[in-house]
Write a protein that holds these residues in place. Sequence first.
Motif, short mmCIF file in Angstrom:
data_model
loop_
_atom_site.label_atom_id
_atom_site.label_comp_id
_atom_site.label_asym_id
_atom_site.label_seq_id
_atom_site.Cartn_x
_atom_site.Cartn_y
_atom_site.Cartn_z
N GLY A 105 0.83 -1.19 0.00
CA GLY A 105 0.00 0.00 0.00
C GLY A 105 0.87 1.24 0.00
O GLY A 105 1.88 1.31 -0.72
N PRO A 106 0.55 2.25 0.81
CA PRO A 106 1.33 3.49 0.79
C PRO A 106 2.69 3.41 1.47
O PRO A 106 3.42 4.39 1.49
CB PRO A 106 0.42 4.49 1.51
CG PRO A 106 -0.43 3.66 2.39
CD PRO A 106 -0.65 2.37 1.66
N GLY A 107 3.04 2.25 2.04
CA GLY A 107 4.43 2.02 2.42
C GLY A 107 4.86 2.31 3.84
O GLY A 107 6.06 2.39 4.11
N LEU A 108 3.94 2.45 4.79
CA LEU A 108 4.34 2.78 6.17
C LEU A 108 5.27 1.73 6.77
O LEU A 108 6.28 2.07 7.38
CB LEU A 108 3.11 2.95 7.05
CG LEU A 108 3.41 3.20 8.54
CD1 LEU A 108 4.11 4.54 8.73
CD2 LEU A 108 2.14 3.14 9.38
N VAL A 109 4.93 0.46 6.62
CA VAL A 109 5.74 -0.60 7.24
C VAL A 109 7.15 -0.61 6.65
O VAL A 109 8.13 -0.83 7.36
CB VAL A 109 5.06 -1.96 7.08
CG1 VAL A 109 5.92 -3.07 7.67
CG2 VAL A 109 3.69 -1.96 7.77
N SER A 110 7.26 -0.36 5.36
CA SER A 110 8.58 -0.29 4.74
C SER A 110 9.37 0.91 5.26
O SER A 110 10.59 0.82 5.47
CB SER A 110 8.45 -0.20 3.21
OG SER A 110 8.01 -1.42 2.67
N LEU A 111 8.69 2.03 5.47
CA LEU A 111 9.35 3.20 6.05
C LEU A 111 9.93 2.88 7.42
O LEU A 111 11.09 3.18 7.72
CB LEU A 111 8.36 4.35 6.16
CG LEU A 111 8.02 5.11 4.88
CD1 LEU A 111 6.81 6.01 5.12
CD2 LEU A 111 9.20 5.94 4.42
N VAL A 112 9.11 2.27 8.26
CA VAL A 112 9.56 1.92 9.62
C VAL A 112 10.69 0.89 9.55
O VAL A 112 11.66 0.96 10.30
CB VAL A 112 8.38 1.40 10.45
CG1 VAL A 112 8.86 0.82 11.77
CG2 VAL A 112 7.38 2.53 10.70
#
Length: 210
Positions: A105-112
Amino acid sequence: DSFDTDVQIVENEEEFFAAASACSKLYFLKNRYVHLHDDFLPLESDKKGISIQVRQRMEEAQSAQILDDNTGASLYDAAIVLSRYMIKYYHQDIKGKSVLEIGAGPGLVSLVSSILCGVSGRVVCTDGNELVVRLASANCSALCSDLPHVAPPTCTKYWWGSALQDEAALRGVEWDLVVGSDVVYDDRAHPDLVRTLVDTCGPRTQALLC
């Protein structure tokens, strides 16, 4: 093992759908803001947390295409829960490691994951929709530009069940962690999801699905 018979579900079906309807308004905002307040975040400052702006919508035409394709560009609660779980329980374990997010999706988990892995780690953010991948890439680039000690994730399109060799970013990698949030709600996708997990998880890989 036994279940606690004193636990009761007090929310009826009508109340459940009313609550879900109220929350759904969040998923159609152009931006959502998530504050991750945790002592375990490896930030090079005196701050005890970080506020992340997650863009959920691009241009109107592109947003319409995303919705028509039935692929989520919204930030769902499961991604926030998984991010906080990783911060609390994996902040020491994945520094310098490799992380693959599926259905990002918009990538929050990848950011973290990128924050936790540091510049010596490797994070790849994937989704099955090219427009969503662009959205995730924009979110990752925007945040990481303000965090010099964080390397932005590689964002690429990947359709569950397809050959890993078709994507250069996924080819020949022994992943330390494979993560995904809100990826099991549609049982029609389970066979391809299982195939993806089989293909990406090796003997030392941990998978976290929320």
